[in-house]
Design a protein around this motif. Structure first.
Motif, PDB file in Angstrom:
ATOM      1  N   ARG A 203       0.833  -1.208   0.000  1.00 49.28           N
ATOM      2  CA  ARG A 203       0.000   0.000   0.000  1.00 49.28           C
ATOM      3  C   ARG A 203       0.864   1.254   0.000  1.00 49.28           C
ATOM      4  O   ARG A 203       0.569   2.222  -0.709  1.00 49.28           O
ATOM      5  CB  ARG A 203      -0.914   0.008   1.214  1.00 49.28           C
ATOM      6  N   HIS A 204       1.930   1.227   0.791  1.00 43.42           N
ATOM      7  CA  HIS A 204       2.819   2.376   0.857  1.00 43.42           C
ATOM      8  C   HIS A 204       3.492   2.619  -0.479  1.00 43.42           C
ATOM      9  O   HIS A 204       3.593   3.759  -0.957  1.00 43.42           O
ATOM     10  CB  HIS A 204       3.868   2.136   1.939  1.00 43.42           C
ATOM     11  N   ALA A 205       3.950   1.527  -1.107  1.00 40.73           N
ATOM     12  CA  ALA A 205       4.604   1.645  -2.410  1.00 40.73           C
ATOM     13  C   ALA A 205       3.626   2.193  -3.441  1.00 40.73           C
ATOM     14  O   ALA A 205       3.990   3.006  -4.296  1.00 40.73           O
ATOM     15  CB  ALA A 205       5.147   0.296  -2.851  1.00 40.73           C
ATOM     16  N   GLY A 206       2.367   1.767  -3.362  1.00 45.36           N
ATOM     17  CA  GLY A 206       1.356   2.248  -4.284  1.00 45.36           C
ATOM     18  C   GLY A 206       1.105   3.743  -4.140  1.00 45.36           C
ATOM     19  O   GLY A 206       0.928   4.455  -5.139  1.00 45.36           O
ATOM     20  N   ARG A 207       1.101   4.218  -2.907  1.00 49.40           N
ATOM     21  CA  ARG A 207       0.884   5.649  -2.672  1.00 49.40           C
ATOM     22  C   ARG A 207       2.062   6.471  -3.200  1.00 49.40           C
ATOM     23  O   ARG A 207       1.870   7.575  -3.720  1.00 49.40           O
ATOM     24  CB  ARG A 207       0.681   5.904  -1.178  1.00 49.40           C
ATOM     25  N   ARG A 208       3.282   5.918  -3.033  1.00 46.88           N
ATOM     26  CA  ARG A 208       4.459   6.640  -3.539  1.00 46.88           C
ATOM     27  C   ARG A 208       4.397   6.764  -5.056  1.00 46.88           C
ATOM     28  O   ARG A 208       4.753   7.799  -5.617  1.00 46.88           O
ATOM     29  CB  ARG A 208       5.740   5.920  -3.111  1.00 46.88           C
ATOM     30  N   LYS A 209       3.958   5.696  -5.731  1.00 39.05           N
ATOM     31  CA  LYS A 209       3.855   5.750  -7.189  1.00 39.05           C
ATOM     32  C   LYS A 209       2.789   6.741  -7.619  1.00 39.05           C
ATOM     33  O   LYS A 209       2.912   7.424  -8.639  1.00 39.05           O
ATOM     34  CB  LYS A 209       3.524   4.356  -7.727  1.00 39.05           C
ATOM     35  N   ALA A 210       1.722   6.816  -6.837  1.00 38.35           N
ATOM     36  CA  ALA A 210       0.615   7.715  -7.178  1.00 38.35           C
ATOM     37  C   ALA A 210       1.015   9.179  -7.083  1.00 38.35           C
ATOM     38  O   ALA A 210       0.457  10.030  -7.769  1.00 38.35           O
ATOM     39  CB  ALA A 210      -0.577   7.441  -6.268  1.00 38.35           C
ATOM     40  N   THR A 211       1.984   9.472  -6.206  1.00 37.54           N
ATOM     41  CA  THR A 211       2.418  10.851  -6.050  1.00 37.54           C
ATOM     42  C   THR A 211       3.568  11.163  -6.986  1.00 37.54           C
ATOM     43  O   THR A 211       3.977  12.292  -7.120  1.00 37.54           O
ATOM     44  CB  THR A 211       2.862  11.112  -4.598  1.00 37.54           C
TER      45      THR A 211
END
Length: 211
Positions: A203-211
């Motif tokens: 989930r954390h990695a996904g949020r980083r990619k989204a930003t």
């Protein structure tokens, strides 16, 4: 396990420093030296073996004390002149009886301090198999998954209430109770804390990619 063609034996006169790390908690246990024969013996026996510079012979850690280092993996550094050895220690790594060769007061990384959770998970697994008489875990297991799930809910509520009206010490105690019951429920469902951590990491990695 490693590409031995990348090893630079000449730089250290036929010896490579081998840093041994605890596979369970990440602690750096000791530093030894390996020659070609020591590395071959380590890979063949799955027990960490060094070249003893003082005795001038192969030396398997634990051959006298019984505190062997069970091999879990080896990596070579970018220059090919240092080995990182991942191992499960069967006792103190130091001949002085301490957990590591840097003594009991050595600094610890944050991850190492959290490693007890892995140990607790193993204890819970053992309880599930052995069902020791008089154990609280055994009692909960006998009452079934529904009761364990109910305890998770109860402990979660107690933690929430503690956060509002109780001391920090009581909050920590309630959080510990909740964490234990969550870990027990995961094991009963044949899941692991590692899978929960992997989900959080994803989930954390996904949020980083989204930003």
């Amino acid at each position: 396990m490693i590409d031995q063609a990348k090893l630079d034996w000449d730089k250290g006169g036929g010896l490579l420093p081998a840093i041994v790390q605890d596979a369970g908690n990440g602690a750096v246990l000791m530093l030894g030296y390996m020659n070609r024969e020591a590395l071959a013996e380590t890979l063949a026996s799955n027990r960490v073996t060094f070249w003893s510079r003082s005795k001038q012979r192969l030396w398997t850690k634990g051959e006298t004390s019984g505190n062997f280092l069970e091999l879990r993996g080896i990596a070579v550094d970018c220059d090919g002149d240092t080995l990182l050895v991942l191992a499960d220690p069967e006792g103190p790594a130091c001949h002085l009886g301490t957990r590591t060769c840097w003594g009991e007061s050595a600094p610890q990384a944050a991850a190492e301090k959290l490693a007890f959770l892995s140990k607790l998970e193993e204890i819970i697994k053992q309880r599930i198999v052995a069902r020791p008489e008089g154990s609280y875990t055994t009692q909960l297991l006998a009452e079934g998954t529904r009761r364990i799930a109910q305890k998770v809910g109860e402990e979660g509520l107690e933690l929430a209430l503690a956060a509002v009206v109780q001391s920090d010490e009581q909050i920590i105690g309630e959080a510990a109770d909740l964490l234990f019951h969550v870990m027990l429920l995961l094991q009963v469902k044949e899941l692991s804390l590692a899978k929960v951590i992997a989900e959080l990491d994803s989930r954390h990695a996904g949020r980083r990619k989204a930003t």
